[in-house]
Design a protein around this motif. Structure first.
Motif, PDB file in Angstrom:
ATOM      1  N   GLN A   1       0.836  -1.202   0.000  1.00  0.00           N
ATOM      2  CA  GLN A   1       0.000   0.000   0.000  1.00  0.00           C
ATOM      3  C   GLN A   1       0.872   1.254   0.000  1.00  0.00           C
ATOM      4  OE1 GLN A   1      -3.142   0.085   2.932  1.00  0.00           O
ATOM      5  NE2 GLN A   1      -3.388  -2.129   2.914  1.00  0.00           N
ATOM      6  N   ASP A   2       0.330   2.329  -0.495  1.00  0.00           N
ATOM      7  CA  ASP A   2       1.013   3.617  -0.434  1.00  0.00           C
ATOM      8  C   ASP A   2       0.553   4.340   0.830  1.00  0.00           C
ATOM      9  OD1 ASP A   2       2.142   6.097  -0.706  1.00  0.00           O
ATOM     10  OD2 ASP A   2       1.477   6.429  -2.764  1.00  0.00           O
ATOM     11  N   LEU A   3       1.442   4.360   1.826  1.00  0.00           N
ATOM     12  CA  LEU A   3       1.104   4.951   3.121  1.00  0.00           C
ATOM     13  C   LEU A   3       1.941   6.211   3.367  1.00  0.00           C
ATOM     14  CD1 LEU A   3       0.950   1.600   5.125  1.00  0.00           C
ATOM     15  CD2 LEU A   3      -0.981   2.915   4.230  1.00  0.00           C
ATOM     16  N   THR A   4       2.301   6.864   2.299  1.00  0.00           N
ATOM     17  CA  THR A   4       3.117   8.071   2.384  1.00  0.00           C
ATOM     18  C   THR A   4       2.474   9.115   3.301  1.00  0.00           C
ATOM     19  OG1 THR A   4       4.007   7.752   0.154  1.00  0.00           O
ATOM     20  CG2 THR A   4       4.103   9.978   1.054  1.00  0.00           C
ATOM     21  N   GLY A   5       3.267   9.585   4.267  1.00  0.00           N
ATOM     22  CA  GLY A   5       2.811  10.647   5.151  1.00  0.00           C
ATOM     23  C   GLY A   5       1.857  10.236   6.245  1.00  0.00           C
ATOM     24  N   GLU A   6       1.465   8.977   6.291  1.00  0.00           N
ATOM     25  CA  GLU A   6       0.542   8.546   7.345  1.00  0.00           C
ATOM     26  C   GLU A   6       1.280   8.404   8.674  1.00  0.00           C
ATOM     27  OE1 GLU A   6      -2.370   5.601   6.805  1.00  0.00           O
ATOM     28  OE2 GLU A   6      -2.595   5.929   4.649  1.00  0.00           O
ATOM     29  N   THR A   7       0.527   8.407   9.771  1.00  0.00           N
ATOM     30  CA  THR A   7       1.152   8.307  11.084  1.00  0.00           C
ATOM     31  C   THR A   7       0.656   7.104  11.860  1.00  0.00           C
ATOM     32  OG1 THR A   7       1.581   9.432  13.205  1.00  0.00           O
ATOM     33  CG2 THR A   7      -0.546   9.871  12.121  1.00  0.00           C
ATOM     34  N   PHE A   8       1.621   6.354  12.407  1.00  0.00           N
ATOM     35  CA  PHE A   8       1.347   5.225  13.287  1.00  0.00           C
ATOM     36  C   PHE A   8       2.105   5.427  14.601  1.00  0.00           C
ATOM     37  CE2 PHE A   8       1.022   3.783   8.898  1.00  0.00           C
ATOM     38  CZ  PHE A   8      -0.198   3.129   8.887  1.00  0.00           C
ATOM     39  N   ALA A   9       2.431   6.660  14.890  1.00  0.00           N
ATOM     40  CA  ALA A   9       3.235   6.991  16.058  1.00  0.00           C
ATOM     41  C   ALA A   9       2.583   6.507  17.348  1.00  0.00           C
ATOM     42  CB  ALA A   9       3.456   8.502  16.133  1.00  0.00           C
ATOM     43  N   ASN A  10       3.398   5.883  18.203  1.00  0.00           N
ATOM     44  CA  ASN A  10       2.995   5.442  19.547  1.00  0.00           C
ATOM     45  C   ASN A  10       1.894   4.376  19.563  1.00  0.00           C
ATOM     46  OD1 ASN A  10       4.762   7.388  20.879  1.00  0.00           O
ATOM     47  ND2 ASN A  10       3.311   8.937  20.189  1.00  0.00           N
ATOM     48  N   LEU A  11       1.623   3.735  18.424  1.00  0.00           N
ATOM     49  CA  LEU A  11       0.629   2.678  18.388  1.00  0.00           C
ATOM     50  C   LEU A  11       1.266   1.319  18.672  1.00  0.00           C
ATOM     51  CD1 LEU A  11      -1.492   3.634  15.229  1.00  0.00           C
ATOM     52  CD2 LEU A  11      -1.956   4.161  17.629  1.00  0.00           C
ATOM     53  N   ASP A  12       0.451   0.371  19.129  1.00  0.00           N
ATOM     54  CA  ASP A  12       0.905  -0.997  19.337  1.00  0.00           C
ATOM     55  C   ASP A  12       0.551  -1.814  18.094  1.00  0.00           C
ATOM     56  OD1 ASP A  12       1.688  -0.218  21.818  1.00  0.00           O
ATOM     57  OD2 ASP A  12       0.131  -1.284  22.920  1.00  0.00           O
ATOM     58  N   LEU A  13       1.569  -2.145  17.297  1.00  0.00           N
ATOM     59  CA  LEU A  13       1.346  -2.852  16.038  1.00  0.00           C
ATOM     60  C   LEU A  13       2.283  -4.053  15.891  1.00  0.00           C
ATOM     61  CD1 LEU A  13       1.176   0.329  13.751  1.00  0.00           C
ATOM     62  CD2 LEU A  13      -0.769  -1.007  14.587  1.00  0.00           C
ATOM     63  N   PRO A  14       2.340  -4.920  16.900  1.00  0.00           N
ATOM     64  CA  PRO A  14       3.248  -6.073  16.787  1.00  0.00           C
ATOM     65  C   PRO A  14       2.835  -6.989  15.642  1.00  0.00           C
ATOM     66  CG  PRO A  14       1.726  -6.379  18.619  1.00  0.00           C
ATOM     67  CD  PRO A  14       1.532  -4.965  18.137  1.00  0.00           C
ATOM     68  N   ASN A  15       3.836  -7.505  14.933  1.00  0.00           N
ATOM     69  CA  ASN A  15       3.635  -8.480  13.848  1.00  0.00           C
ATOM     70  C   ASN A  15       2.830  -7.920  12.667  1.00  0.00           C
ATOM     71  OD1 ASN A  15       4.924 -10.607  15.397  1.00  0.00           O
ATOM     72  ND2 ASN A  15       3.048 -10.648  16.619  1.00  0.00           N
ATOM     73  N   MET A  16       2.715  -6.613  12.588  1.00  0.00           N
ATOM     74  CA  MET A  16       1.988  -5.986  11.485  1.00  0.00           C
ATOM     75  C   MET A  16       2.736  -6.226  10.168  1.00  0.00           C
ATOM     76  SD  MET A  16      -0.805  -4.118  11.447  1.00  0.00           S
ATOM     77  CE  MET A  16      -1.703  -2.814  10.605  1.00  0.00           C
ATOM     78  N   ASN A  17       2.014  -6.361   9.085  1.00  0.00           N
ATOM     79  CA  ASN A  17       2.617  -6.648   7.785  1.00  0.00           C
ATOM     80  C   ASN A  17       2.554  -5.415   6.881  1.00  0.00           C
ATOM     81  OD1 ASN A  17       3.622  -7.753   5.456  1.00  0.00           O
ATOM     82  ND2 ASN A  17       1.882  -9.090   5.067  1.00  0.00           N
ATOM     83  N   PHE A  18       3.728  -4.781   6.668  1.00  0.00           N
ATOM     84  CA  PHE A  18       3.842  -3.646   5.764  1.00  0.00           C
ATOM     85  C   PHE A  18       4.716  -4.005   4.557  1.00  0.00           C
ATOM     86  CE2 PHE A  18       2.803  -1.540   9.776  1.00  0.00           C
ATOM     87  CZ  PHE A  18       1.916  -0.542   9.385  1.00  0.00           C
ATOM     88  N   ALA A  19       4.880  -5.287   4.279  1.00  0.00           N
ATOM     89  CA  ALA A  19       5.769  -5.730   3.211  1.00  0.00           C
ATOM     90  C   ALA A  19       5.416  -5.079   1.886  1.00  0.00           C
ATOM     91  CB  ALA A  19       5.694  -7.251   3.082  1.00  0.00           C
TER      92      ALA A  19
END
Length: 282
Positions: free
Chosen positions: A84-102
């Motif tokens: 996905q194109d996630l340019t400029g998005e924010t995931f700051a301080n979130l709990d995202l263990p094992n998340m797939n951003f491949a």
């Protein structure tokens, strides 16, 4: 629903009792249609508790899964964000263990302070991506391309980052211990004060990298290109420099560096070594 069924059964039972017992005859055996109706209604109700498990089992054997109606927050949270194109998005301080951003595009995406243990960033790319202070233990960054990314203070312990591009990236005060960076490009990267014990820099291209104050205990620099890199205050105890090219590198203030460690390395006339330490020119 069950309560309504029980009320109906109770009413049928009462009607059955009334119609069966006739005045003056306790042995009256004439067929009672109400009783028969009650029995037929009761059959599916008494079997209701077995229908669900049997249906589920049958569907599993055919590979069909019933949709979940639970609305699980964990399922939504761990949903993949690959390709996905996630340019400029924010995931700051979130709990995202094992998340797939491949394979995703993550330019200027914010992950600072996030919990990203086990995250997959394999083949992902982006410029100026912010991982500052993120926890990324055992993350997968193989073949990732993050030139100029900020990993300052991040924990990348036991991460896999082979054949990746971290040119000009910041790893200041980061924990990259036991991380594999084999075959990666780190030209111009800043690893000052990084805790890198046990890490693999086998075959890396790490020209003009700042290793000042870094803990490089047991690091493998086998066949690494370390041209013009600086090691002031870096602890190089038991570091493996076999085949490493140190042309123009400044090792004059490196700590725990010995002649034996440099016996199979290559230096030139511009390489600076600690007092009483020598290395072959090749």
């Amino acid at each position: 629903m069950k309560l309504v069924a029980l009320v109906i059964l109770l009413m049928i039972a009462v009607m059955s009792l009334v119609t069966t017992i006739t005045p003056g005859s306790k042995t009256y055996k004439k067929p009672n249609p109400v009783v028969d109706l009650g029995k037929e209604i009761a059959k599916p109700l008494t079997q209701a508790d077995h229908i669900g498990p049997e249906l589920s089992s049958a569907l599993e054997r055919t590979g069909i899964k019933l949709p979940s109606l639970s609305g699980s927050k964990n399922a939504a949270k761990n949903a993949g964000r690959s390709m996905q194109d996630l340019t400029g998005e924010t995931f700051a301080n979130l709990d995202l263990p094992n998340m797939n951003f491949a394979g995703s595009t993550l330019s200027e995406t914010q992950f600072n302070g996030a919990l990203l243990d086990g995250i997959s960033l394999e083949g992902a790319s982006g410029e100026a991506t912010n991982f500052k202070g993120a926890r990324m233990a055992k993350a997968n960054l193989n073949a990732a391309m993050f030139p100029g990314a900020d990993f300052s203070g991040a924990e990348l312990r036991e991460a896999k980052a082979r054949a990746a591009d971290f040119s000009n990236a910041l790893f200041v005060d980061a924990d990259i211990s036991f991380t594999s960076l084999a075959g990666s490009t780190l030209n111009g990267a800043d690893l000052r004060a990084a805790y890198s014990a046990g890490a693999s820099f086998v075959g890396v291209e790490a020209k003009k990298v700042r290793f000042e104050g870094a803990n490089l205990t047991g690091v493998r620099f086998t066949n690494a290109l370390l041209h013009k890199s600086t090691f002031a205050g870096a602890d190089m105890k038991a570091a493996d420099l076999t085949g490493a090219e140190l042309y123009g590198a400044d090792l004059s203030a490196a700590v725990n560096l010995t002649t034996e460690q440099l016996a199979s390395a290559c230096v030139d006339g511009d390489t600076k070594l600690p007092p009483n330490v020598t290395a072959p020119r090749c």
